[in-house]
Enzyme design. Structure first.
Site, PDB file in Angstrom:
ATOM      1  N   GLU A 132       0.822  -1.219   0.000  1.00  0.00           N
ATOM      2  CA  GLU A 132       0.000   0.000   0.000  1.00  0.00           C
ATOM      3  C   GLU A 132       0.855   1.267   0.000  1.00  0.00           C
ATOM      4  OE1 GLU A 132      -2.926  -0.457  -0.682  1.00  0.00           O
ATOM      5  OE2 GLU A 132      -3.709  -2.262   0.267  1.00  0.00           O
TER       6      GLU A 132
ATOM      7  N   HIS B 188      -7.121  -3.194   9.816  1.00  0.00           N
ATOM      8  CA  HIS B 188      -8.315  -3.960   9.479  1.00  0.00           C
ATOM      9  C   HIS B 188      -9.241  -4.013  10.693  1.00  0.00           C
ATOM     10  CE1 HIS B 188      -6.045  -6.235   5.993  1.00  0.00           C
ATOM     11  NE2 HIS B 188      -6.118  -4.922   5.818  1.00  0.00           N
TER      12      HIS B 188
ATOM     13  N   HIS C  68     -12.831  -3.679   3.906  1.00  0.00           N
ATOM     14  CA  HIS C  68     -11.371  -3.840   4.006  1.00  0.00           C
ATOM     15  C   HIS C  68     -10.796  -3.266   5.308  1.00  0.00           C
ATOM     16  CE1 HIS C  68      -7.308  -3.810   1.721  1.00  0.00           C
ATOM     17  NE2 HIS C  68      -7.102  -3.753   3.013  1.00  0.00           N
TER      18      HIS C  68
HETATM   19  P1  13P Z   1       1.049  -5.528   3.008  1.00  0.00           P
HETATM   20  O1  13P Z   1       1.455  -6.785   3.742  1.00  0.00           O
HETATM   21  O2  13P Z   1       1.642  -5.459   1.634  1.00  0.00           O
HETATM   22  O3  13P Z   1       1.350  -4.285   3.837  1.00  0.00           O
HETATM   23  O4  13P Z   1      -0.517  -5.581   2.779  1.00  0.00           O
HETATM   24  C1  13P Z   1      -1.417  -5.733   3.847  1.00  0.00           C
HETATM   25  C2  13P Z   1      -2.707  -5.042   3.618  1.00  0.00           C
HETATM   26  O5  13P Z   1      -3.419  -4.783   4.558  1.00  0.00           O
HETATM   27  C3  13P Z   1      -3.100  -4.677   2.230  1.00  0.00           C
HETATM   28  O6  13P Z   1      -4.188  -3.809   2.227  1.00  0.00           O
HETATM   29 ZN    ZN Z   2      -5.361  -3.915   4.114  1.00  0.00          ZN
END
Ligand code: 13P
Ligand code: ZN
Length: 274
Positions: free
Chosen positions: A115, A141, A210
Site C-alpha cells: 500500500e 483492518h 477492508h
Molecule cells: P502488506 O502486507 O503489503 O502491507 O498488505 C497488507 C494489507 O493490509 C493490504 O491492504
Molecule cells: Zn489492508
C-alpha cells in the site's frame, strides 16, 4: 546510536504491537508509515546502507528527498517488536518523488508495504494540508468498521453521523468526519488516488469491506483516532444487533451545543434531519 533504541523506532514498533493486540492485524493485515523529522534521520544515518532505487508506482513530488519508516509487505505486525530490522524498513525518496530505496531494515529481504502508493499519496496531501504537521499514516483492518460497510450506505454523511452518535467524544476527536471509499482493488494507484482525494478533507478514510486509513501528527494521536473510530463502530454494531431502531440518541441540536462548548466546528452536512 543503536537505531532500535531510538524513540521514533520504539514508538513505531509500539504502535504496531498495540494494533495487533487489539485484533486489527491478522496475518500481514495492515501497514504503517511515518515521515521522519530531519533530526531523526541525522540520529540514525550512520546505520544506512542504501539499496537500489525502485519505482514507487506513483508520483509524489511533494515528498521528494524525504525519509519514511515503513512496514514490510507480507510482514506480520505481531512480529515487528520482536525483530524490527526484519519486518520494517527506512526508505528514502529521490528528488523526483517517483522512486524510493531501502536504506535500513528488511534485512532478510522484502519490500515496503504493497500500500506504499496510498500511504505516500496520503502523506503528500496531509503534509501540504497541515503545514507539515501530520507525519503518520496508518492502515488497519478494524473489525467493526468493516462489518458496518456491509449494512450502512457507503457515504461520508451516513458513516460520519452514525459514528458520531455512538459516543459523545467522537465529534470532538474527528470533527471533520470520515470519508468512505467503495470497494476497490487494494495495493494500486487507483485506490491511492481515491483515498488521497478524501484525505484532502478528512483524517479518516474507510475502505469498504477492508479497513481504514488514518492520518495524524504522531503515533499517539493517529492510533487514538483509529481506536476511537473503531470503538464507536463496535458500539453501533452492538446497537444494531439489539434493535434496528434507537429509542434515543444524540440529536443534531445536541451536536451543535457540543460544538459550541468544545470549540469545534461540525459541518452541517452531517447534521441532517433523519
Ligand atoms: P502488506 O502486507 O503489503 O502491507 O498488505 C497488507 C494489507 O493490509 C493490504 O491492504
Ligand atoms: Zn489492508
Amino acid at each position: 546510536m543503536n537505531i532500535l533504541e531510538t524513540k521514533v523506532i520504539e514508538g513505531f514498533c509500539r504502535m504496531c504491537q498495540d494494533g495487533y493486540d487489539l485484533g486489527w492485524h491478522e496475518r500481514n493485515g495492515g501497514n504503517l508509515t511515518y515521515r521522519m523529522k530531519n533530526e531523526e534521520v541525522e540520529e540514525v544515518k550512520a546505520n544506512f546502507e542504501p539499496k537500489e532505487w525502485k519505482s514507487i508506482g506513483t508520483s509524489v513530488p511533494g515528498l521528494a528527498g524525504e525519509y519514511f519508516i515503513v512496514t514490510g509487505s507480507g510482514k506480520y505486525f505481531r512480529n515487528v517488536s520482536l525483530a524490527p530490522e526484519k519486518n520494517i524498513a527506512i526508505i528514502e525518496l529521490d528528488e523526483t518523488g517517483e522512486n524510493y530505496r531501502i536504506v535500513w531494515g528488511l534485512v532478510e529481504g522484502g519490500r515496503p508495504t504493497s500500500e506504499l502508493p496510498s500511504h505516500l499519496m496520503n502523506h503528500e496531501v496531509k503534509k501540504a494540508a497541515t503545514n507539515g504537521m501530520h507525519r503518520v499514516i496508518y492502515h488497519c483492518h478494524t473489525t467493526n468498521v468493516i462489518a458496518l460497510t456491509f449494512v450502512l450506505p457507503l457515504t461520508d454523511e451516513v458513516f460520519t453521523r452514525e459514528l458520531w452518535e455512538m459516543a459523545t467524544e467522537c465529534p470532538v476527536v474527528f470533527p471533520g468526519g470520515v470519508g468512505v471509499v467503495g470497494w476497490m482493488v487494494p495495493g494500486g494507484r487507483e485506490i491511492a488516488v481515491a483515498t488521497s482525494e478524501l484525505m484532502k478533507k478528512y483524517d479518516v478514510a474507510v475502505w469498504a469491506h477492508h479497513g481504514i486509513f488514518c492520518s495524524g501528527e504522531d503515533f499517539d494521536l493517529t492510533f487514538g483516532l483509529a481506536h476511537t473510530v473503531e470503538k464507536s463502530a463496535e458500539i453501533l454494531v452492538k446497537v444494531l444487533a439489539m434493535s434496528p431502531n434507537k429509542l434515543q440518541t444524540i440529536t443534531p441540536n445536541n451536536f451543535r451545543d457540543l460544538a459550541k462548548d468544545f470549540n469545534v466546528s461540525l459541518p452541517e452536512e452531517f447534521l441532517y434531519e433523519k
